[in-house]
Scaffold this active site. Structure first.
Site, mmCIF file in Angstrom:
data_model
loop_
_atom_site.group_PDB
_atom_site.id
_atom_site.type_symbol
_atom_site.label_atom_id
_atom_site.label_comp_id
_atom_site.label_asym_id
_atom_site.label_seq_id
_atom_site.Cartn_x
_atom_site.Cartn_y
_atom_site.Cartn_z
ATOM 1 N N ASP A 233 -16.367 46.826 21.428
ATOM 2 C CA ASP A 233 -15.551 47.195 22.596
ATOM 3 C C ASP A 233 -14.881 48.532 22.283
ATOM 4 O OD1 ASP A 233 -13.939 47.269 24.851
ATOM 5 O OD2 ASP A 233 -13.420 45.146 24.744
ATOM 6 N N ASP B 198 -13.167 52.125 29.340
ATOM 7 C CA ASP B 198 -13.222 50.929 28.498
ATOM 8 C C ASP B 198 -14.590 50.284 28.720
ATOM 9 O OD1 ASP B 198 -12.721 48.537 27.170
ATOM 10 O OD2 ASP B 198 -10.900 48.050 28.280
ATOM 11 N N HIS C 37 -9.214 43.947 33.814
ATOM 12 C CA HIS C 37 -7.854 44.427 34.073
ATOM 13 C C HIS C 37 -7.844 45.756 34.794
ATOM 14 C CE1 HIS C 37 -8.610 46.864 30.389
ATOM 15 N NE2 HIS C 37 -9.290 45.786 30.036
ATOM 16 N N HIS D 34 -3.623 47.998 30.544
ATOM 17 C CA HIS D 34 -3.549 46.735 31.284
ATOM 18 C C HIS D 34 -2.463 46.863 32.351
ATOM 19 C CE1 HIS D 34 -6.158 43.987 28.875
ATOM 20 N NE2 HIS D 34 -6.059 45.017 28.074
ATOM 21 N N GLU E 122 -14.942 42.683 32.577
ATOM 22 C CA GLU E 122 -15.525 42.265 31.301
ATOM 23 C C GLU E 122 -15.797 40.767 31.211
ATOM 24 O OE1 GLU E 122 -12.986 43.106 27.902
ATOM 25 O OE2 GLU E 122 -11.250 43.434 29.174
ATOM 26 N N GLU F 277 -19.053 45.003 29.411
ATOM 27 C CA GLU F 277 -17.914 45.603 30.105
ATOM 28 C C GLU F 277 -18.197 47.016 30.595
ATOM 29 O OE1 GLU F 277 -14.465 46.270 27.635
ATOM 30 O OE2 GLU F 277 -13.131 46.351 29.367
HETATM 31 CO CO CO Z 1 -12.936 46.701 26.589
#
Ligand code: CO
Length: 298
Positions: free
Chosen positions: A85, A96, A156, A164, A189, A283
């Site tokens: 990640d 992300d 998120h 977040h 994700e 993700e």
């Molecule tokens: Co991530």
């Protein structure tokens, strides 16, 4: 968000995507976890950006929040199911993205389940769609393969300098009526598991973030907070990053403990699937456009 901010999010996404693809060549049996993490973080720096959080390398039943500590000698094993990640911060904008590599070749369907769930979720996302219904689509896509989504891990909302930003995208159907709006950015994700579908905290912590940077009396701890604030802002950081800066590992580890106890920082404990089930994750970070999504980390 204005055009400039959107351009920064696009750039953060492009860099995250490039680093994700380049990092895949590092994932092999006997590779050092520390080397994978540091090399990937170096790749981000070479693109003119910073890690938005330490590269997470979560193996098998570990779902998230693991990154190797300073001096780690851990290596990838023959049958490991490896989740990488990656977070990239560019001018405050964040990308992300995550992927799973199945070194043993026995969890291909589990990986596929998380990938298809992500695809299905992105297909249905557009302004006006309720986040709870996205969870329903993710859940269904994963269950179709005979696995379970992890109910207590979520995607998120992302805002500049805020990984977040409140709103969550569940991985199971919920009645959360929050509707997507044009201009929102989300990390989506899905996590698929062979276990019951819940994660729990382990005692181990490798990742922290500043919680309430305030005046601190203890001199050593104050130095850690000042260093973290200058270099990571409010974004998550690794204990090993802080150890690199200071001479004494003992001082850093005691300082972090003290800061945690006094609520100056928060901890992100390593998350393990409660039944010891295997876990796969996919993700992307996406931008909600007028009629659908723009995948920023494509
Ligand atoms: Co991530």
């Amino acid at each position: 968000m204005d055009e400039k901010e959107l351009e920064n999010f696009r750039q953060a996404g492009r860099i995250a995507s490039k680093v994700r693809e380049d990092s895949k060549s590092l994932i092999m049996v006997d590779a050092s976890l520390l080397d994978i993490a540091e090399t990937t973080e170096q790749m981000i720096a070479e693109e003119g950006a910073k890690p938005a959080f330490p590269v997470n390398i979560s193996i098998n039943e570990i779902a998230a929040h693991y990154t190797p500590g300073a001096g780690s000698i851990e290596m990838l094993g023959e049958k490991d199911l490896v989740k990488i990640d990656i977070g990239v911060e560019f001018e405050g904008a964040i990308g992300d993205t995550a992927y799973t590599i199945d070194l043993g070749g026995e969890n291909g369907n589990l990986v596929k389940a998380s990938e298809e769930a992500l695809e299905e979720a992105l297909k249905m996302m557009k302004p006006g769609v309720a986040v709870g219904s996205i969870g329903g689509v993710i859940e269904e896509a994963i269950k179709k393969h005979g696995y379970r989504p992890i109910a207590n891990l979520t995607g998120h909302m992302i805002k500049s300098n805020d990984l977040h930003a409140g709103v969550e995208i569940p991985n199971v159907k919920t009645d959360d009526p929050f509707e997507l709006m044009e201009g929102d950015v989300f990390a989506v994700e899905p996590f698929a598991t062979t276990g019951g579908g819940y994660v729990a905290d382990l005692n181990q912590v490798e990742i922290y973030s500043l919680f309430a940077p305030a005046k601190i009396r203890m001199q050593q701890s104050r130095k850690i907070v000042e260093y973290a604030l200058t270099n990571f802002g409010m974004l998550p950081f690794a204990e090993r990053w802080v150890m690199k800066e200071f001479q004494s590992k003992v001082m850093v580890s005691m300082g972090l403990k003290e800061l945690l106890k006094n609520h100056f920082i928060r901890a992100y404990p390593v998350l393990r699937e409660s039944d010891g089930g295997m876990v796969a994750q996919s993700e992307h970070t996406i931008y909600i456009s007028a009629d659908g999504v723009e995948v920023l980390t494509k």
